[in-house]
Design a protein around this motif. Structure first.
Motif, PDB file in Angstrom:
ATOM      1  N   PRO A 161      35.068  30.246 175.827  1.00 23.74           N
ATOM      2  CA  PRO A 161      34.733  28.830 176.053  1.00 23.74           C
ATOM      3  C   PRO A 161      35.014  27.974 174.814  1.00 23.74           C
ATOM      4  O   PRO A 161      34.872  28.427 173.678  1.00 23.74           O
ATOM      5  N   THR A 162      35.416  26.748 175.041  1.00 20.99           N
ATOM      6  CA  THR A 162      35.628  25.809 173.943  1.00 20.99           C
ATOM      7  C   THR A 162      34.273  25.399 173.383  1.00 20.99           C
ATOM      8  O   THR A 162      33.378  25.021 174.140  1.00 20.99           O
ATOM      9  N   PRO A 163      34.091  25.452 172.076  1.00 17.82           N
ATOM     10  CA  PRO A 163      32.773  25.147 171.495  1.00 17.82           C
ATOM     11  C   PRO A 163      32.443  23.661 171.611  1.00 17.82           C
ATOM     12  O   PRO A 163      33.346  22.810 171.658  1.00 17.82           O
ATOM     13  N   PRO A 164      31.173  23.318 171.628  1.00 18.04           N
ATOM     14  CA  PRO A 164      30.779  21.902 171.761  1.00 18.04           C
ATOM     15  C   PRO A 164      31.214  21.046 170.585  1.00 18.04           C
ATOM     16  O   PRO A 164      31.315  19.825 170.710  1.00 18.04           O
ATOM     17  N   GLU A 165      31.513  21.670 169.442  1.00 17.49           N
ATOM     18  CA  GLU A 165      31.933  20.905 168.270  1.00 17.49           C
ATOM     19  C   GLU A 165      33.393  20.465 168.342  1.00 17.49           C
ATOM     20  O   GLU A 165      33.847  19.672 167.506  1.00 17.49           O
ATOM     21  N   ALA A 311      31.980  18.709 156.701  1.00 17.40           N
ATOM     22  CA  ALA A 311      31.440  18.028 157.878  1.00 17.40           C
ATOM     23  C   ALA A 311      31.612  18.860 159.145  1.00 17.40           C
ATOM     24  O   ALA A 311      30.941  18.600 160.159  1.00 17.40           O
ATOM     25  N   HIS A 312      32.481  19.852 159.082  1.00 20.42           N
ATOM     26  CA  HIS A 312      32.762  20.676 160.271  1.00 20.42           C
ATOM     27  C   HIS A 312      32.281  22.110 160.064  1.00 20.42           C
ATOM     28  O   HIS A 312      32.884  23.063 160.575  1.00 20.42           O
ATOM     29  N   ALA A 313      31.160  22.250 159.351  1.00 21.14           N
ATOM     30  CA  ALA A 313      30.607  23.566 159.067  1.00 21.14           C
ATOM     31  C   ALA A 313      30.218  24.309 160.338  1.00 21.14           C
ATOM     32  O   ALA A 313      30.344  25.539 160.417  1.00 21.14           O
ATOM     33  N   TRP A 318      31.258  28.860 164.109  1.00 21.38           N
ATOM     34  CA  TRP A 318      31.716  29.385 165.401  1.00 21.38           C
ATOM     35  C   TRP A 318      33.003  30.185 165.240  1.00 21.38           C
ATOM     36  O   TRP A 318      33.168  31.249 165.848  1.00 21.38           O
ATOM     37  N   LEU A 319      33.895  29.693 164.418  1.00 20.81           N
ATOM     38  CA  LEU A 319      35.167  30.385 164.210  1.00 20.81           C
ATOM     39  C   LEU A 319      34.921  31.800 163.672  1.00 20.81           C
ATOM     40  O   LEU A 319      35.534  32.764 164.143  1.00 20.81           O
ATOM     41  N   GLU A 320      34.037  31.923 162.698  1.00 21.08           N
ATOM     42  CA  GLU A 320      33.829  33.218 162.063  1.00 21.08           C
ATOM     43  C   GLU A 320      32.961  34.162 162.899  1.00 21.08           C
ATOM     44  O   GLU A 320      33.183  35.380 162.885  1.00 21.08           O
ATOM     45  N   THR A 321      31.991  33.616 163.622  1.00 19.68           N
ATOM     46  CA  THR A 321      31.060  34.485 164.355  1.00 19.68           C
ATOM     47  C   THR A 321      31.502  34.778 165.783  1.00 19.68           C
ATOM     48  O   THR A 321      31.074  35.790 166.366  1.00 19.68           O
ATOM     49  N   GLN A 322      32.353  33.909 166.342  1.00 17.52           N
ATOM     50  CA  GLN A 322      32.762  34.136 167.736  1.00 17.52           C
ATOM     51  C   GLN A 322      34.277  34.279 167.889  1.00 17.52           C
ATOM     52  O   GLN A 322      34.760  35.268 168.432  1.00 17.52           O
ATOM     53  N   LEU A 323      35.029  33.305 167.405  1.00 15.13           N
ATOM     54  CA  LEU A 323      36.474  33.363 167.617  1.00 15.13           C
ATOM     55  C   LEU A 323      37.118  34.556 166.919  1.00 15.13           C
ATOM     56  O   LEU A 323      37.876  35.311 167.539  1.00 15.13           O
ATOM     57  N   ARG A 324      36.830  34.749 165.651  1.00 15.97           N
ATOM     58  CA  ARG A 324      37.502  35.826 164.918  1.00 15.97           C
ATOM     59  C   ARG A 324      37.209  37.207 165.508  1.00 15.97           C
ATOM     60  O   ARG A 324      38.156  38.002 165.708  1.00 15.97           O
ATOM     61  N   PRO A 325      35.968  37.541 165.829  1.00 20.16           N
ATOM     62  CA  PRO A 325      35.737  38.868 166.424  1.00 20.16           C
ATOM     63  C   PRO A 325      36.438  39.045 167.773  1.00 20.16           C
ATOM     64  O   PRO A 325      36.967  40.128 168.061  1.00 20.16           O
TER      65      PRO A 325
END
Length: 338
Positions: A161-165, A311-313, A318-325
């Protein structure tokens, strides 16, 4: 390439030199992410040229031809077009050899002088080539490129899913790009698209050039396909570009070196997101599976860029905890090593 098309290409190429097809030799010289293919022409006297085969049903070579002629007239180092048949999709070009700039990269002592030469070439492009005749790299185009990421990388390739950010990041990257001065942009100023011939660098694959942000080509060079610089080296190279742009008038006003570096990180994030989407599309739509192995590299580029945009922390998390794995697991299942 069908045998009949190759026969047509051979006949056309030979005719440009008043020869028969059996008097020339055409050898494959590679292709790219598009449907274009290249052949090295060897003439009876040993001279060589490059022949581009760009099937008109898939590729419109008119922009390449127009840009090549304008940039050549502006005394920019691009291959001269000696003949062209746009209806057939055949072009006869200078042979610039087989050595991309990437092949000359080694340790810092070797690499940095070449990077400075490449930045000088960007300066020549921005100073000599008017952007007025090029398509605008506007909000619509920037947005279409960014949308490749959620559509092709997240949804179609990873089923994630696309993240809300995402909407906020998407808009912020578009806004940051549009703040910059508009110049002629090669749009794929990667070290693999710069050919080394003798003591000169030449630009190739410029058919997608646009009128767009001043930082785009330098971040293409520094965040390219095969090289990743540490943060300090990256910042130093961007500062070198900034100082030169200040010196020759491409950058005016009160923009600081630190603010320009932030613009570069935002621009690099946009490009990395676009590339992640494009590489997944090349795989899923066009059956070009060699691009998947480069996904982790551009994910690392994206991480580097976002780390400099606090500003986009949340998106970074999300990138490190969801997308990368998920990406790592998907590539592992496909037996593609990072």
């Amino acid at each position: 390439m069908s045998s009949s098309r190759f026969s047509d290409l051979s006949a056309w190429t030979a005719a440009q030199h008043g020869l028969r097809s059996d008097e020339i030799r055409l050898a494959p010289a590679g292709g790219d992410a598009s449907f274009r293919r290249y052949f090295r022409l060897t003439l009876p006297n040993g001279a060589t040229q490059m022949v581009m085969d760009a099937p008109p049903a898939q590729e419109d070579s008119a922009p390449f031809l127009a840009i090549a002629r304008r940039w050549h007239a502006a005394n920019l180092p691009v291959p001269q077009v000696h003949a062209a048949d746009l209806d057939a999709g055949f072009l006869l070009l200078d042979d610039l050899g087989d050595t991309p700039l990437q092949a000359r990269f080694g340790d810092s002592a070797t690499t940095l002088p070449y990077l400075h030469r490449a930045m000088a070439l960007i300066a020549a492009l921005q100073n000599r080539a008017s952007p007025e005749a090029l398509p605008a790299y506007d909000a619509a185009l920037l947005g279409r490129e960014l949308d490749l990421f959620p559509e092709w990388c997240l949804t179609r390739f990873l089923d994630l899913p696309t993240p809300p950010e995402w909407p906020a990041l998407r808009q912020a990257l578009i806004d940051a790009a549009l703040e910059q001065r508009v110049v002629s942009v090669h749009r794929d100023f990667d070290a693999m698209n710069l050919m080394v011939k003798g003591d000169h660098l030449y630009m190739i694959d410029f058919q997608d050039a646009v009128a767009g942000p001043l930082s785009y080509d330098v971040i293409s060079l520094l965040s390219g396909r095969y090289r990743r610089f540490d943060a300090a080296t990256y910042a130093a190279l961007v500062e070198h570009f900034y100082r030169e742009a200040r010196r020759d008038g491409r950058l005016t006003g009160t923009l600081s070196a630190e603010a320009f570096l932030t613009q570069c990180h935002a621009m690099a994030a946009q490009r990395s997101l676009k590339v992640l989407g494009i590489f997944c599309r090349l795989t899923l739509r066009d059956g070009k599976h060699g691009y998947l192995e480069r996904l982790p590299h551009f994910l690392d580029h994206l991480t580097d860029s976002l780390a400099a945009l606090p500003a986009h922390a949340n998106f970074m998390n999300w990138l490190e905890t969801q997308l990368r794995p998920v990406l790592t697991a998907r590539l592992s299942a496909l037996e593609i090593a990072e």
